[in-house]
Design an enzyme around this catalytic site. Structure first.
Site, PDB file in Angstrom:
ATOM      1  N   HIS A 113       0.861  -1.196   0.000  1.00 37.83           N
ATOM      2  CA  HIS A 113       0.000   0.000   0.000  1.00 37.83           C
ATOM      3  C   HIS A 113       0.890   1.237   0.000  1.00 37.83           C
ATOM      4  O   HIS A 113       2.014   1.202   0.523  1.00 37.83           O
ATOM      5  CB  HIS A 113      -0.843  -0.055   1.281  1.00 37.83           C
ATOM      6  CG  HIS A 113      -1.962   0.925   1.341  1.00 37.83           C
ATOM      7  ND1 HIS A 113      -1.791   2.222   1.749  1.00 37.83           N
ATOM      8  CD2 HIS A 113      -3.275   0.806   1.056  1.00 37.83           C
ATOM      9  CE1 HIS A 113      -2.956   2.848   1.721  1.00 37.83           C
ATOM     10  NE2 HIS A 113      -3.880   2.011   1.305  1.00 37.83           N
ATOM     11  N   ASP A 192       2.548  -4.882   7.663  1.00 38.22           N
ATOM     12  CA  ASP A 192       1.319  -4.099   7.541  1.00 38.22           C
ATOM     13  C   ASP A 192       0.159  -5.086   7.610  1.00 38.22           C
ATOM     14  O   ASP A 192      -0.126  -5.797   6.650  1.00 38.22           O
ATOM     15  CB  ASP A 192       1.346  -3.349   6.197  1.00 38.22           C
ATOM     16  CG  ASP A 192       0.006  -2.708   5.877  1.00 38.22           C
ATOM     17  OD1 ASP A 192      -0.900  -2.741   6.727  1.00 38.22           O
ATOM     18  OD2 ASP A 192      -0.125  -2.181   4.753  1.00 38.22           O
ATOM     19  N   GLN A 195      -5.040  -5.577   6.463  1.00 31.93           N
ATOM     20  CA  GLN A 195      -6.046  -6.436   5.831  1.00 31.93           C
ATOM     21  C   GLN A 195      -6.007  -7.856   6.366  1.00 31.93           C
ATOM     22  O   GLN A 195      -6.723  -8.713   5.868  1.00 31.93           O
ATOM     23  CB  GLN A 195      -5.858  -6.453   4.300  1.00 31.93           C
ATOM     24  CG  GLN A 195      -5.981  -5.111   3.627  1.00 31.93           C
ATOM     25  CD  GLN A 195      -7.396  -4.534   3.693  1.00 31.93           C
ATOM     26  OE1 GLN A 195      -8.346  -5.188   4.118  1.00 31.93           O
ATOM     27  NE2 GLN A 195      -7.535  -3.288   3.288  1.00 31.93           N
ATOM     28  N   LYS A 218     -10.877  -0.686   9.971  1.00 31.09           N
ATOM     29  CA  LYS A 218     -11.023  -1.844   9.085  1.00 31.09           C
ATOM     30  C   LYS A 218     -11.395  -3.099   9.868  1.00 31.09           C
ATOM     31  O   LYS A 218     -11.548  -4.168   9.300  1.00 31.09           O
ATOM     32  CB  LYS A 218      -9.731  -2.087   8.306  1.00 31.09           C
ATOM     33  CG  LYS A 218      -9.441  -0.984   7.272  1.00 31.09           C
ATOM     34  CD  LYS A 218      -8.205  -1.287   6.494  1.00 31.09           C
ATOM     35  CE  LYS A 218      -7.627  -0.085   5.780  1.00 31.09           C
ATOM     36  NZ  LYS A 218      -8.366   0.297   4.585  1.00 31.09           N
ATOM     37  N   CYS A 356      -4.814   2.601  -3.891  1.00 33.77           N
ATOM     38  CA  CYS A 356      -3.595   2.988  -3.164  1.00 33.77           C
ATOM     39  C   CYS A 356      -2.493   1.944  -3.337  1.00 33.77           C
ATOM     40  O   CYS A 356      -1.684   1.709  -2.420  1.00 33.77           O
ATOM     41  CB  CYS A 356      -3.854   3.219  -1.672  1.00 33.77           C
ATOM     42  SG  CYS A 356      -4.990   4.550  -1.356  1.00 33.77           S
TER      43      CYS A 356
END
Ligand code: PMP
Length: 399
Positions: A113, A192, A195, A218, A356
């Site tokens: 991202h 990261d 997700q 999220k 993104c």
């Protein structure tokens, strides 16, 4: 699974919401927790009266809840406003260590991202670092096996997406750590987890990362919340990104002494009510059970794949892992924005564009894509309107 817990769907009964990777709806328990917080509001960490002490305790309890959620200890949990802030904090602070020198290298991936890539581009400019990229393999996932060819004794950090928000691929972080260990590399691994943390259980103890970030919005929590987890030993030498109130032990005219982590990284008045909401969201997810969440996403994603594949003109991007709940695709001869607009007119909510992740699109050779992403409230009933919409759209464009 638990749709009735989410008031959004009673306010928007016609919506087919397939944009949970962008942001998630909030269950009633989260909304109620935020309301209760406002009804008992007080400044935290500074008032010597009961409402302040009680709310401060609740706030600190969320730190413990967040720690338990990812198998960490509370001292390792830093509240940020989102994942972007956590990633910037690391790209700002890590290169300031004495052991980092001009010419050192940082590895990111083309699947990352922009929130991972851009802070390191800036850090590279500031400190004279070299940025190296992991590319995609034939399946369209990050090619970890090519790590050895770009790893060097000057590699200081690897910042990498755990689950790609575009490709839906899962990065095998323990494998990454194995490669580093085999090569004798001491590179710091930043994961990261934006997700991944909402879709399956994560335990930082076995992941092989040194730092991990995610955003609350999220995972069914209010926006304005995020978590940066770091190994205690690494946090203790990391300088803060923001300085100010609530993070100092002693202030002098020229120099000040900062509190130990996590307070050192939490300057200023926090989004108290949002963090309380984050605690409620994590409690809610733990009650549902993250293994059950994983199974739900997995089964539903497979059903989406099965029914999307025969849609005329549709190509699924890369090879998304069903546990990610992410499926990006393009439609022959139709721009991604036109697809999303057409579906949006039917109240089917998807994301379109580069998500993104411009470099991931470049690597896949597509200018843009449409993304369907699932949440715990997604159901098999969401599939038919999407498939009908896409089939109608194809015929509209192609006769
Ligand atoms: N990383 C990934 C994989 C994401 O999907 C996102 C949000 N799209 C981010 C980082 C940044 O999250 P935020 O905007 O909440 O900081």
């Amino acid at each position: 699974m638990v749709r009735a817990d989410f008031p959004y769907f009673s306010h928007h009964p016609q919506d087919v919401y397939l944009d949970s990777a962008a942001t998630t709806h909030k269950p009633s328990v989260v909304i109620e927790a935020v309301r209760a917080c406002y009804e008992n509001y007080a400044p935290i960490h500074r008032g010597l009266y009961r409402s302040s002490v009680e709310l401060s305790d609740q706030y600190e309890q969320v730190r413990s809840t967040a720690a338990a959620f990812i198998g960490a200890i509370p001292e390792e949990i830093i509240f940020t406003k989102n994942a972007t802030e956590g990633l910037n904090l690391l790209a700002h602070g890590l290169p300031l260590a004495e052991s980092w020198k001009e010419g050192d290298e940082v590895i990111v991936s083309v699947a990352d991202h922009h929130a991972v890539i851009l802070p390191w581009q800036e850090a590279a400019k500031r400190h004279g670092l070299s940025l190296r990229y992991l590319e995609l393999d034939e399946q369209g996932a990050i090619d970890l096996e090519s790590l050895s060819s770009i790893l060097s004794e000057r590699t200081k950090a690897i910042a990498i997406t755990h689950v790609s928000n575009t490709l839906g691929s899962i990065t095998d972080l323990p494998r990454l750590r194995d490669i580093l260990t085999t090569r004798g590399s001491e590179a710091i691994v930043i994961a990261d987890a934006c997700q991944s943390v909402a879709h399956f259980p994560i335990s930082v103890g076995s992941l092989g990362a040194d730092f991990l970030v995610f955003s609350g919005h999220k995972l069914y929590a209010p926006a304005g919340t995020g978590v940066l987890w770091g190994r205690e030993s690494m946090l203790s030498s990391l300088p803060p990104l923001l300085t100010g109130g609530d993070m100092v032990v002693q202030v002098g005219r020229l120099e000040s002494a900062y509190l130990p982590p996590p307070q050192r990284f939490e300057a200023g008045t926090p989004a108290t009510e949002a963090v309380i909401g984050l605690g409620a969201a994590l409690g809610y997810l733990s009650q549902v059970g993250m293994e059950a969440v994983r199974q739900h996403t997995h089964d539903l994603a497979l059903a989406f794949f099965d029914q999307l594949r025969p849609v005329p003109g549709l190509s699924i991007l890369a090879s998304p892992h069903p546990d990610s709940g992410i499926i990006s695709f393009s439609m022959q001869g139709v721009h991604a924005h036109d697809v999303a607009q057409f579906l949006g007119d039917r109240r089917i909510c998807v994301r379109a564009g580069q998500q993104c992740a411009a470099l991931a699109h470049g690597a896949m050779g597509v200018p843009a894509s449409v993304r369907v992403s699932l949440g715990i409230y997604s159901t098999p009933e969401d599939i038919a309107p999407l498939v009908t919409g896409l089939t109608d759209l194809y015929h509209l464009f192609h006769g």
